[in-house]
Scaffold this motif. Structure first.
Motif, PDB file in Angstrom:
ATOM      1  N   CYS A   1      -7.815   2.321   1.753  1.00 43.17           N
ATOM      2  CA  CYS A   1      -7.391   2.281   0.352  1.00 43.17           C
ATOM      3  C   CYS A   1      -6.745   3.601  -0.073  1.00 43.17           C
ATOM      4  O   CYS A   1      -5.673   3.607  -0.689  1.00 43.17           O
TER       5      CYS A   1
ATOM      6  N   ASN B   1      -7.939  -3.189  -0.529  1.00 47.11           N
ATOM      7  CA  ASN B   1      -6.494  -3.186  -0.738  1.00 47.11           C
ATOM      8  C   ASN B   1      -6.230  -2.881  -2.216  1.00 47.11           C
ATOM      9  O   ASN B   1      -6.588  -3.679  -3.083  1.00 47.11           O
TER      10      ASN B   1
ATOM     11  N   THR C   1      -3.388  -2.480   4.766  1.00 43.29           N
ATOM     12  CA  THR C   1      -4.856  -2.499   4.767  1.00 43.29           C
ATOM     13  C   THR C   1      -5.304  -3.681   5.621  1.00 43.29           C
ATOM     14  O   THR C   1      -4.486  -4.529   6.014  1.00 43.29           O
TER      15      THR C   1
END
Length: 425
Positions: free
Chosen positions: A406, A354, A393
């Motif tokens: 990501c 993330n 995410t």
């Protein structure tokens, strides 16, 4: 009088639009006859594990120098390059919108420095950091160095960097965003609306490793002088003034002498801030109250170890430690900005990290490090807009939303920065 020329930074940052091998659009243009004063460089050091950003005022461009420090080696084994590249792209985009120019420099620290230089913080890295405007730091730590002696651990490099930059106030916000309230492990009615700031003192714990017989021992001594308590308390009072006017000082004054002095000094300083409501709480009770009723807190000020623990606890109220940014500030010089999460080597290179905590750290860098409030708001608004559009995410995913990696999360944040939603701020 001889014509003045613009002083050149000691690092080579810009070659045909390439910054240290990282492709980016250069915001620099020919001076066009502007004076050296107009082009005066303001250096910023953003430490991430290996990158530097520099900015200088232009007639229409404000330049900043940011140092990115890389802390792991080889880089592809750790997820920091993934998340840092997202933050760097966000900085470059808001810079183009706000008339700011960033230059980046990468320097090793932590694990990368150990592998390359044999020490966790090379002198060259610290020197570059001091000469910059801000430092953007990637996550630190890794299995490879877990068994190293203390002076050869990556974390030692971080402690040395903090000491070298003379930062003492660690600001760690924890806000439950409406879009992520269901990601919290607490009941919705408990988590919804939580918005607090932990102001953590960074310098007060000192440790030693041997006794008079040369035997290995482990203990830590907490030492605070009056001026150290006063300066962190003032940061906390000023922070509370800008928020909701409530400050809770957390200590263990019923047992620890350092906490007794802490409480005494914070109480005495309260008279200088009549518009801030001060309360005190023992750390064990504070740990319980953060779970029981986190909305009672506005700003928390506490020592090094208590602040480290309580801010990590607060991060989970928000749904994921992958959402929390931090800023470490001193009385002068560049600040240090970093996500509070670790390096997560178990998901490195899998496009699962993330990046939002690092992106929000970049926003804190703009706000607290460079005074670029509007640029910071653009990034913060873009993060909210990205979440509003349903992108998540894995660490913050809920059924019915769009699971992304990501890279895609970063791309969506950039779309939001470039949209009318973010620009409206």
């Amino acid at each position: 009088m001889a014509a003045q020329t613009e002083p050149q930074p000691i690092w080579k940052l810009r070659l045909n639009g390439v910054v240290l091998g990282l492709h980016s659009h250069s915001l620099l243009s020919d001076n066009g006859g502007f004076s050296a004063t107009q082009l005066q460089t303001v250096q910023t050091f953003i430490s991430t594990s290996k990158i530097h950003l520099q900015v200088s005022p232009f007639p229409l461009l404000r330049r900043r120098s940011i140092e990115k420090l890389y802390r792991h080696s080889p880089p592809r084994r750790w997820h920091w390059p993934e998340v840092i590249s997202v933050a760097k792209n966000a900085l470059q985009l808001v810079a183009s919108q706000e008339g700011i120019e960033f230059k980046f420099k990468e320097m090793p620290v932590g694990g990368a420095a150990l592998d390359l230089n044999g020490v966790p913080l090379p002198e060259e890295t610290l020197s570059a950091a001091k000469d910059s405007d801000a430092v953007l730091l990637g996550a630190i730590g890794g299995y490879k160095w877990d068994n190293n002696e203390k002076h050869f651990k990556p974390e030692t490099g971080l402690l040395q960097l903090r000491a070298g930059l003379k930062v003492f106030a660690n600001l760690r916000p924890a806000t439950v965003l409406p879009q992520l309230v269901d990601a919290s492990t607490l009941k919705k009615e408990v988590a919804d609306g939580v918005d607090l700031m932990v102001v953590r003192e960074l310098t007060g714990a000192k440790g030693f490793g041997t006794n008079e017989n040369g035997e290995e021992i482990g203990f830590n001594t907490e030492v605070y002088a009056t001026h150290e308590i006063d300066r962190i308390a003032r940061v906390a009072f000023e922070t509370a003034k800008k928020r909701r006017g409530k400050l809770c000082s957390v200590d263990k004054a019923n047992v620890l002498e350092a906490s007794m002095l802490w409480r005494k000094r914070v109480t005495e300083l309260a008279s200088e801030y009549p518009d801030v409501e001060l309360s005190h709480m023992y750390v064990d009770n504070a740990a319980m109250q953060l779970i029981r009723n986190p909305k009672q807190f506005d700003t928390i000020v506490t020592n090094n170890i208590f602040g480290d623990i309580l801010s990590d606890e607060a991060s989970m109220i928000t749904g994921s430690i992958g959402m929390l940014a931090s800023a470490s500030l001193g009385e002068s010089g560049p600040g240090l900005f970093e996500p509070i999460h670790g390096s997560a080597p178990d998901i490195a290179g899998q496009d699962k990290a993330n990046p939002l905590a690092t992106v929000l750290s970049a926003a804190m860098l703009l706000k607290y490090g460079l005074g670029e409030e509007k640029a910071a708001q653009r990034i913060e608004a873009a993060v909210l807009d990205t979440l509003d559009r349903g992108f998540r995410t894995g660490d913050i995913y809920s059924a019915g939303l769009k699971l992304v990696g990501c890279k895609e999360m970063g791309e969506e944040v950039l779309k939001s920065i470039d949209s009318k939603v973010a620009a409206a701020l």
